[in-house]
Design a protein around this motif. Structure first.
Motif, PDB file in Angstrom:
ATOM      1  N   LEU A   1      20.187 -20.573 -16.273  1.00  0.00           N
ATOM      2  CA  LEU A   1      19.440 -19.289 -17.162  1.00  0.00           C
ATOM      3  C   LEU A   1      19.127 -19.581 -18.374  1.00  0.00           C
ATOM      4  N   VAL A   2      19.978 -20.212 -19.183  1.00  0.00           N
ATOM      5  CA  VAL A   2      19.656 -20.425 -20.848  1.00  0.00           C
ATOM      6  C   VAL A   2      18.221 -20.749 -21.162  1.00  0.00           C
ATOM      7  N   PRO A   3      17.674 -21.597 -20.626  1.00  0.00           N
ATOM      8  CA  PRO A   3      16.019 -21.959 -21.079  1.00  0.00           C
ATOM      9  C   PRO A   3      15.370 -20.742 -20.664  1.00  0.00           C
ATOM     10  N   LYS A   4      15.438 -20.032 -19.663  1.00  0.00           N
ATOM     11  CA  LYS A   4      14.532 -18.762 -19.328  1.00  0.00           C
ATOM     12  C   LYS A   4      14.834 -17.808 -20.305  1.00  0.00           C
ATOM     13  N   LEU A   5      15.756 -17.599 -20.901  1.00  0.00           N
ATOM     14  CA  LEU A   5      16.169 -16.608 -21.835  1.00  0.00           C
ATOM     15  C   LEU A   5      15.343 -16.893 -23.009  1.00  0.00           C
ATOM     16  N   TRP A   6      15.261 -18.134 -23.563  1.00  0.00           N
ATOM     17  CA  TRP A   6      14.445 -18.419 -24.591  1.00  0.00           C
ATOM     18  C   TRP A   6      12.948 -18.536 -24.170  1.00  0.00           C
ATOM     19  N   ASP A   7      12.735 -18.965 -23.332  1.00  0.00           N
ATOM     20  CA  ASP A   7      11.166 -19.552 -22.924  1.00  0.00           C
ATOM     21  C   ASP A   7      10.443 -18.490 -22.209  1.00  0.00           C
ATOM     22  N   ASP A   8      10.874 -17.277 -21.992  1.00  0.00           N
ATOM     23  CA  ASP A   8       9.917 -16.371 -21.265  1.00  0.00           C
ATOM     24  C   ASP A   8       8.873 -16.128 -22.170  1.00  0.00           C
ATOM     25  N   ALA A   9       7.946 -16.183 -21.546  1.00  0.00           N
ATOM     26  CA  ALA A   9       6.443 -16.005 -22.482  1.00  0.00           C
ATOM     27  C   ALA A   9       6.283 -14.452 -22.491  1.00  0.00           C
ATOM     28  N   GLY A  10       6.880 -13.739 -21.989  1.00  0.00           N
ATOM     29  CA  GLY A  10       6.488 -12.395 -21.737  1.00  0.00           C
ATOM     30  C   GLY A  10       7.706 -11.564 -22.537  1.00  0.00           C
ATOM     31  N   ARG A  11       8.454 -12.207 -23.319  1.00  0.00           N
ATOM     32  CA  ARG A  11       9.652 -11.551 -24.128  1.00  0.00           C
ATOM     33  C   ARG A  11       9.851 -12.669 -25.125  1.00  0.00           C
ATOM     34  N   LYS A  12       9.576 -11.819 -26.251  1.00  0.00           N
ATOM     35  CA  LYS A  12       9.968 -12.409 -27.675  1.00  0.00           C
ATOM     36  C   LYS A  12      11.417 -12.361 -27.998  1.00  0.00           C
ATOM     37  N   ILE A  13      12.104 -13.360 -28.277  1.00  0.00           N
ATOM     38  CA  ILE A  13      13.720 -13.201 -29.047  1.00  0.00           C
ATOM     39  C   ILE A  13      13.649 -13.842 -30.245  1.00  0.00           C
ATOM     40  N   ASP A  14      13.974 -12.970 -31.021  1.00  0.00           N
ATOM     41  CA  ASP A  14      14.204 -13.563 -32.409  1.00  0.00           C
ATOM     42  C   ASP A  14      15.490 -14.072 -32.629  1.00  0.00           C
ATOM     43  N   TYR A  15      16.578 -13.297 -32.248  1.00  0.00           N
ATOM     44  CA  TYR A  15      17.881 -13.654 -32.460  1.00  0.00           C
ATOM     45  C   TYR A  15      18.525 -13.535 -31.081  1.00  0.00           C
ATOM     46  N   ALA A  16      19.883 -13.903 -30.897  1.00  0.00           N
ATOM     47  CA  ALA A  16      20.788 -13.719 -29.830  1.00  0.00           C
ATOM     48  C   ALA A  16      22.061 -13.732 -30.198  1.00  0.00           C
ATOM     49  N   VAL A  17      22.901 -13.057 -29.367  1.00  0.00           N
ATOM     50  CA  VAL A  17      24.464 -12.503 -29.443  1.00  0.00           C
ATOM     51  C   VAL A  17      24.959 -12.937 -28.174  1.00  0.00           C
ATOM     52  N   HIS A  18      25.670 -13.730 -27.913  1.00  0.00           N
ATOM     53  CA  HIS A  18      26.297 -14.033 -26.537  1.00  0.00           C
ATOM     54  C   HIS A  18      27.766 -13.582 -26.708  1.00  0.00           C
ATOM     55  N   ILE A  19      28.324 -12.694 -25.888  1.00  0.00           N
ATOM     56  CA  ILE A  19      29.620 -11.980 -25.909  1.00  0.00           C
ATOM     57  C   ILE A  19      30.326 -12.642 -24.903  1.00  0.00           C
ATOM     58  N   GLY A  20      31.548 -12.935 -25.086  1.00  0.00           N
ATOM     59  CA  GLY A  20      32.638 -13.346 -24.085  1.00  0.00           C
ATOM     60  C   GLY A  20      33.946 -12.834 -24.336  1.00  0.00           C
ATOM     61  N   MET A  21      34.805 -13.085 -23.580  1.00  0.00           N
ATOM     62  CA  MET A  21      36.119 -12.367 -23.549  1.00  0.00           C
ATOM     63  C   MET A  21      36.994 -13.491 -23.799  1.00  0.00           C
ATOM     64  N   ALA A  22      38.039 -13.123 -24.647  1.00  0.00           N
ATOM     65  CA  ALA A  22      39.051 -13.902 -25.174  1.00  0.00           C
ATOM     66  C   ALA A  22      40.418 -13.574 -24.628  1.00  0.00           C
ATOM     67  N   GLY A  23      41.472 -13.526 -25.458  1.00  0.00           N
ATOM     68  CA  GLY A  23      42.758 -13.223 -24.894  1.00  0.00           C
ATOM     69  C   GLY A  23      43.104 -12.010 -25.209  1.00  0.00           C
ATOM     70  N   PRO A  24      44.406 -11.333 -25.256  1.00  0.00           N
ATOM     71  CA  PRO A  24      44.904  -9.894 -25.398  1.00  0.00           C
ATOM     72  C   PRO A  24      45.084  -9.593 -26.663  1.00  0.00           C
ATOM     73  N   GLN A  25      45.250 -10.692 -27.551  1.00  0.00           N
ATOM     74  CA  GLN A  25      45.130 -10.188 -28.830  1.00  0.00           C
ATOM     75  C   GLN A  25      44.076  -9.350 -29.721  1.00  0.00           C
ATOM     76  N   LEU A  26      44.338  -8.625 -30.492  1.00  0.00           N
ATOM     77  CA  LEU A  26      43.251  -7.614 -31.121  1.00  0.00           C
ATOM     78  C   LEU A  26      42.654  -8.500 -31.953  1.00  0.00           C
ATOM     79  N   VAL A  27      41.973  -9.338 -31.688  1.00  0.00           N
ATOM     80  CA  VAL A  27      40.973 -10.259 -32.828  1.00  0.00           C
ATOM     81  C   VAL A  27      39.787 -10.299 -32.392  1.00  0.00           C
ATOM     82  N   TYR A  28      38.773 -10.046 -33.089  1.00  0.00           N
ATOM     83  CA  TYR A  28      37.209 -10.242 -32.724  1.00  0.00           C
ATOM     84  C   TYR A  28      36.721 -11.308 -33.709  1.00  0.00           C
TER      85      TYR A  28
END
Length: 244
Positions: A80-107
């Motif tokens: 997937l990742v190369p397609k995110l950045w190399d899609d000629a029809g979609r310009k991306i300046d920046y990216a934020v990938h989000i994921g899940m950590a543990g139960p602690q209320l820490v970001y």
């Protein structure tokens, strides 16, 4: 030194991704739920404290979301990742990938991604086994010659300072140095490595959220992503204008 002014009326595009479920115990992954709830554009500054509002208005910031969650699979993510950045029809300046950590209320926003050390199975029960793949493929291996660690090109400490200043004071917002050597770390390093190999700016960051998926937690997560995006854009535009 130039001033931060959105008379750059150039629209900025920031990609935001989230993961799908990866264990039976967590059928809902808040990272995708948060990403899916984001508006199409960064809204107007809503910080109540005038001292922490943007000094100038920003250019339009379009939030690009995928049609579905990222599958918590090494093979899927690597494809997937190369397609995110190399899609000629979609310009991306920046990216934020989000994921899940543990139960602690820490970001946490992650400073670095790791190439090696992925010993846990993915949602399909498969190991990455890149050490074996590297030994077999030699210099044809996808990450041959790529450093063991790669850092984001964002000024992560400046972004963090702005993010903290704009967020509720009762939240624990951190810069982390270890994204966990699992799918979160893997998608982050995959983006960093793809951009590094192409000699492009590594304008991507990973954001870890707690595992809670109740409506209040999701609402808080959305607000924190929006303030993070604003902090990134402000930091980057000020860096650009300071050298012109």
């Amino acid at each position: 030194m130039g001033s931060l002014d959105a008379s750059h009326e150039k629209e900025l595009a920031i990609l935001v991704t989230g993961f799908g479920p990866f264990r039976e115990a967590y059928p809902v992954n808040p990272s995708w739920e948060i990403a899916a709830l984001l508006p199409d554009y960064l809204p107007a500054d809503r910080v109540k404290d005038v001292a922490h509002r943007s000094a100038k208005s920003l250019p339009p910031v379009r939030i690009v979301k995928l049609p579905e969650a990222v599958r918590t699979s090494y093979e899927y993510t690597r494809d997937l990742v190369p397609k995110l950045w190399d899609d000629a029809g979609r310009k991306i300046d920046y990216a934020v990938h989000i994921g899940m950590a543990g139960p602690q209320l820490v970001y946490s926003i992650e400073r670095r991604g790791h190439r090696d050390g992925y010993g846990a199975k993915d949602v399909d029960g498969k190991l990455l086994e890149d050490e074996k793949r590297h030994a077999e493929q030699g210099d044809q291996w996808i990450w041959h010659g790529v450093p063991h660690e790669l850092l984001t090109d964002f000024d992560i400490d400046d972004v963090h300072r702005r993010w903290v200043d704009r967020s509720p004071k009762n939240l624990d917002l951190r810069v982390s140095e270890d994204a966990g050597h699992y799918l979160c770390d893997f998608i982050y390093f995959s983006s960093l490595a793809h951009l590094w190999k192409q000699q492009r700016p590594k304008k991507v960051v990973f954001f870890h959220v707690p595992l809670h998926s109740d409506s209040e937690s999701l609402k808080r997560g959305v607000e924190l992503v929006l303030t993070l995006i604003r902090s990134i854009v402000e930091s980057e535009l000020e860096r650009e204008t300071s050298v012109t």
